[in-house]
Design an enzyme around this catalytic site. Sequence first.
Site, PDB file in Angstrom:
ATOM      1  N   HIS A   1      -6.356 -32.432  13.765  1.00  0.00           N
ATOM      2  CA  HIS A   1      -7.168 -31.246  13.465  1.00  0.00           C
ATOM      3  C   HIS A   1      -7.480 -30.433  14.726  1.00  0.00           C
ATOM      4  CE1 HIS A   1      -8.649 -29.688   9.780  1.00  0.00           C
ATOM      5  NE2 HIS A   1      -9.863 -30.179   9.771  1.00  0.00           N
TER       6      HIS A   1
ATOM      7  N   ASN B   1     -10.340 -25.685   5.761  1.00  0.00           N
ATOM      8  CA  ASN B   1     -11.757 -25.329   5.814  1.00  0.00           C
ATOM      9  C   ASN B   1     -12.117 -24.434   6.996  1.00  0.00           C
ATOM     10  OD1 ASN B   1     -12.352 -26.699   3.454  1.00  0.00           O
ATOM     11  ND2 ASN B   1     -12.751 -28.615   4.521  1.00  0.00           N
TER      12      ASN B   1
ATOM     13  N   ASN C   1     -15.469 -26.733  10.036  1.00  0.00           N
ATOM     14  CA  ASN C   1     -15.875 -26.093   8.784  1.00  0.00           C
ATOM     15  C   ASN C   1     -16.822 -24.907   8.957  1.00  0.00           C
ATOM     16  OD1 ASN C   1     -14.339 -28.142   7.747  1.00  0.00           O
ATOM     17  ND2 ASN C   1     -16.011 -29.196   6.718  1.00  0.00           N
TER      18      ASN C   1
ATOM     19  N   PHE D   1     -17.946 -26.983  14.918  1.00  0.00           N
ATOM     20  CA  PHE D   1     -17.157 -27.864  14.065  1.00  0.00           C
ATOM     21  C   PHE D   1     -16.275 -27.022  13.151  1.00  0.00           C
ATOM     22  CE2 PHE D   1     -20.307 -30.751  15.606  1.00  0.00           C
ATOM     23  CZ  PHE D   1     -19.607 -31.932  15.785  1.00  0.00           C
TER      24      PHE D   1
END
Length: 186
Positions: free
Chosen positions: A19, A112, A66, A64
């Site tokens: 990610h 996301n 999201n 982060f």
Amino acid sequence: MLLFVGLGNPTPNSENNRHNVGFKIIDSINKKFGLTKQKPKFKGLLTTGNIESKKVYAIKPLTFMNNSGICIRELIEYFKIEPENVIVFHDDLDVEFGKIKAKFGGSSAGHNGISSIDKFIGKDYSRVRIGIGKPKGPIEVSDYVLQNFDDEEILGVEKISKNITESLSILVEKKLDLFSSTVNNK
């Protein structure tokens, strides 16, 4: 002005997660083009400089994955950067490992981080989708993207980072198809 955004998660144990490939690309750009030292600003780590005679900002959001859009909105509002001058680097399960696909606009495809950016600045920005491949075997997607790259994959990420930075002048000119084919054919 251009804004390069690398998506990832800011914790030390996330550094080599699939990610976090967007963070790795920003680090490569910073190093290759000698951008300023990273400074915490706009809820991210910000660098600035010039590439191909264009003023460039590069950021790794610390909000982060999201909530990436919060950081991006604050920065573009402050510097008055139009969304079409934002280029986001992010991981993509639907792209073969080590390949990239650059595009303008479109859907989040369930990512996301991209959904958050869409929510805060709209969809009219460029994305460089960096292939991390699909999980092999019975593993949840959310677990897969948070796994670290293995040693062989880390070498692949280093290669794609090098190819992206070597071809960045094409991306700065927003020639997305040419950029994709150039990077993928190196």
